[in-house]
Write a protein that holds these residues in place. Structure first.
Motif, short mmCIF file in Angstrom:
data_model
loop_
_atom_site.label_atom_id
_atom_site.label_comp_id
_atom_site.label_asym_id
_atom_site.label_seq_id
_atom_site.Cartn_x
_atom_site.Cartn_y
_atom_site.Cartn_z
N ALA A 100 0.20 21.41 50.52
CA ALA A 100 -1.22 21.75 50.64
C ALA A 100 -1.66 22.36 49.32
CB ALA A 100 -1.42 22.71 51.81
N ASP A 101 -1.88 21.50 48.34
CA ASP A 101 -2.06 21.94 46.96
C ASP A 101 -3.29 22.82 46.71
OD1 ASP A 101 0.32 20.81 46.24
OD2 ASP A 101 -0.57 18.96 45.48
N ASP A 102 -4.39 22.58 47.41
CA ASP A 102 -5.57 23.42 47.20
C ASP A 102 -5.31 24.85 47.66
OD1 ASP A 102 -6.97 21.29 46.13
OD2 ASP A 102 -8.02 20.81 47.99
N LEU A 128 6.40 23.94 40.66
CA LEU A 128 5.11 23.25 40.60
C LEU A 128 5.01 22.36 39.37
CD1 LEU A 128 2.59 25.98 41.78
CD2 LEU A 128 2.90 23.71 42.77
N LEU A 129 5.50 22.87 38.25
CA LEU A 129 5.49 22.04 37.03
C LEU A 129 6.28 20.76 37.25
CD1 LEU A 129 6.01 24.82 34.33
CD2 LEU A 129 3.97 23.38 34.62
N TYR A 130 7.43 20.88 37.88
CA TYR A 130 8.25 19.70 38.15
C TYR A 130 7.50 18.75 39.08
CZ TYR A 130 12.03 16.61 39.38
OH TYR A 130 12.80 15.49 39.57
N ARG A 131 6.94 19.28 40.15
CA ARG A 131 6.25 18.44 41.13
C ARG A 131 5.04 17.74 40.51
NH1 ARG A 131 4.76 20.66 46.93
NH2 ARG A 131 2.69 21.12 46.18
N LYS A 132 4.39 18.39 39.54
CA LYS A 132 3.23 17.78 38.88
C LYS A 132 3.63 16.80 37.78
CE LYS A 132 0.04 21.56 39.80
NZ LYS A 132 -0.80 22.61 39.22
N GLY A 133 4.94 16.63 37.57
CA GLY A 133 5.41 15.68 36.56
C GLY A 133 5.45 16.23 35.16
N LYS A 134 5.27 17.51 35.00
CA LYS A 134 5.32 18.15 33.67
C LYS A 134 6.77 18.54 33.40
CE LYS A 134 0.59 19.74 34.01
NZ LYS A 134 -0.33 20.87 33.96
N LYS A 135 7.59 17.51 33.15
CA LYS A 135 9.04 17.69 33.09
C LYS A 135 9.50 18.56 31.93
CE LYS A 135 9.56 14.91 36.62
NZ LYS A 135 10.19 13.64 36.76
N HIS A 156 18.32 25.13 40.57
CA HIS A 156 19.56 24.51 40.08
C HIS A 156 19.55 23.01 40.38
CE1 HIS A 156 21.67 28.16 38.81
NE2 HIS A 156 20.99 28.75 39.80
N TYR A 157 19.06 22.66 41.55
CA TYR A 157 18.95 21.25 41.91
C TYR A 157 18.01 20.51 40.96
CZ TYR A 157 17.86 17.10 44.68
OH TYR A 157 17.67 15.81 45.09
N LEU A 158 16.85 21.10 40.70
CA LEU A 158 15.89 20.48 39.79
C LEU A 158 16.46 20.38 38.38
CD1 LEU A 158 12.52 22.07 40.97
CD2 LEU A 158 13.37 19.75 41.41
N ALA A 159 17.22 21.38 37.95
CA ALA A 159 17.86 21.32 36.63
C ALA A 159 18.80 20.12 36.57
CB ALA A 159 18.61 22.62 36.35
N GLY A 160 19.54 19.89 37.65
CA GLY A 160 20.43 18.74 37.71
C GLY A 160 19.66 17.43 37.65
N LEU A 161 18.56 17.35 38.38
CA LEU A 161 17.73 16.13 38.35
C LEU A 161 17.19 15.88 36.95
CD1 LEU A 161 15.61 16.34 41.63
CD2 LEU A 161 17.55 14.85 41.15
N LEU A 162 16.77 16.93 36.28
CA LEU A 162 16.25 16.78 34.92
C LEU A 162 17.33 16.30 33.98
CD1 LEU A 162 13.96 19.93 34.86
CD2 LEU A 162 13.19 17.54 34.64
N GLU A 163 18.54 16.79 34.16
CA GLU A 163 19.66 16.32 33.33
C GLU A 163 19.94 14.85 33.58
OE1 GLU A 163 21.42 18.01 30.87
OE2 GLU A 163 19.82 19.50 31.17
N VAL A 164 19.94 14.44 34.82
CA VAL A 164 20.18 13.03 35.17
C VAL A 164 19.07 12.16 34.59
CG1 VAL A 164 20.23 11.40 37.09
CG2 VAL A 164 21.54 13.51 37.24
N GLU A 165 17.83 12.61 34.73
CA GLU A 165 16.68 11.84 34.22
C GLU A 165 16.76 11.67 32.71
OE1 GLU A 165 13.07 13.66 35.61
OE2 GLU A 165 13.60 13.33 37.70
N SER A 166 17.35 12.62 32.02
CA SER A 166 17.45 12.51 30.55
C SER A 166 18.75 11.81 30.14
CB SER A 166 17.34 13.90 29.92
OG SER A 166 18.49 14.67 30.24
N GLY A 167 19.53 11.35 31.10
CA GLY A 167 20.74 10.60 30.77
C GLY A 167 21.99 11.47 30.56
#
Length: 168
Positions: A100-102, A128-135, A156-167
């Protein structure tokens, strides 16, 4: 419960408060009556009482962030900046989960204005930054929070996803 709702709709707040509290003495598990008791207190200018009633409703309905939002507004009216900031952050967490972003934006803005250094606020901003695509911004914020020793597993989970996304 319906009688309490009618009293609320008619603006009969002293009667509503007395009736709701009488019913709640018999069954304290009714979140809707706690909310209506909170509305009565708020309308009568008893902001601390309202915050307490909304807090009781929130404890019974943890998936309902509006209870925490109402609590936050009541605490803010009572001059309890710290309590209001924390309640706004709790509401923001629920709005985040519900996407419910608003409402989330409103709760986050009030939480940050009232208590900018509270634990959890920076973590919520990073998520929120991650969810908005501001990686890139999200990675910087998440890495900083992890370096500071956060135990928030979502970061920690998002950090892992960011690492995977960057290869990596």
């Amino acid at each position: 419960e319906e009688k309490a709702n009618i009293l609320y709709l008619k603006g009969r707040y002293p009667e509503l408060r007395a009736y709701a509290l009488d019913r709640l003495a018999q069954d304290p598990s009714n979140a809707r009556l706690w909310i209506l008791a909170g509305h009565a207190c708020f309308s009568l200018g008893d902001y601390i009482g309202a915050a307490e009633e909304y807090g009781r409703a929130a404890a019974l309905e943890p998936g309902q962030p509006l209870c925490r939002m109402n609590e936050a507004r009541a605490r803010e009216q009572a001059g309890d900046r710290k309590g209001a900031g924390r309640a706004y952050l709790a509401a923001a967490s629920g709005f985040f989960e519900a996407e419910a972003d608003d409402d989330l934006a409103l709760a986050m803005a009030r939480a940050e204005e009232l208590e900018p250094w509270q634990p959890g606020l920076a973590a919520m901003k990073a998520k929120l930054l991650y969810r908005k695509g501001k990686k890139k911004e999200a990675k910087a914020a998440i890495d900083r929070l992890i370096a500071e020793g956060t135990e928030d597993s979502a970061l920690h989970y998002l950090a892992g996803l960011l690492e995977v996304e960057s290869g990596r």
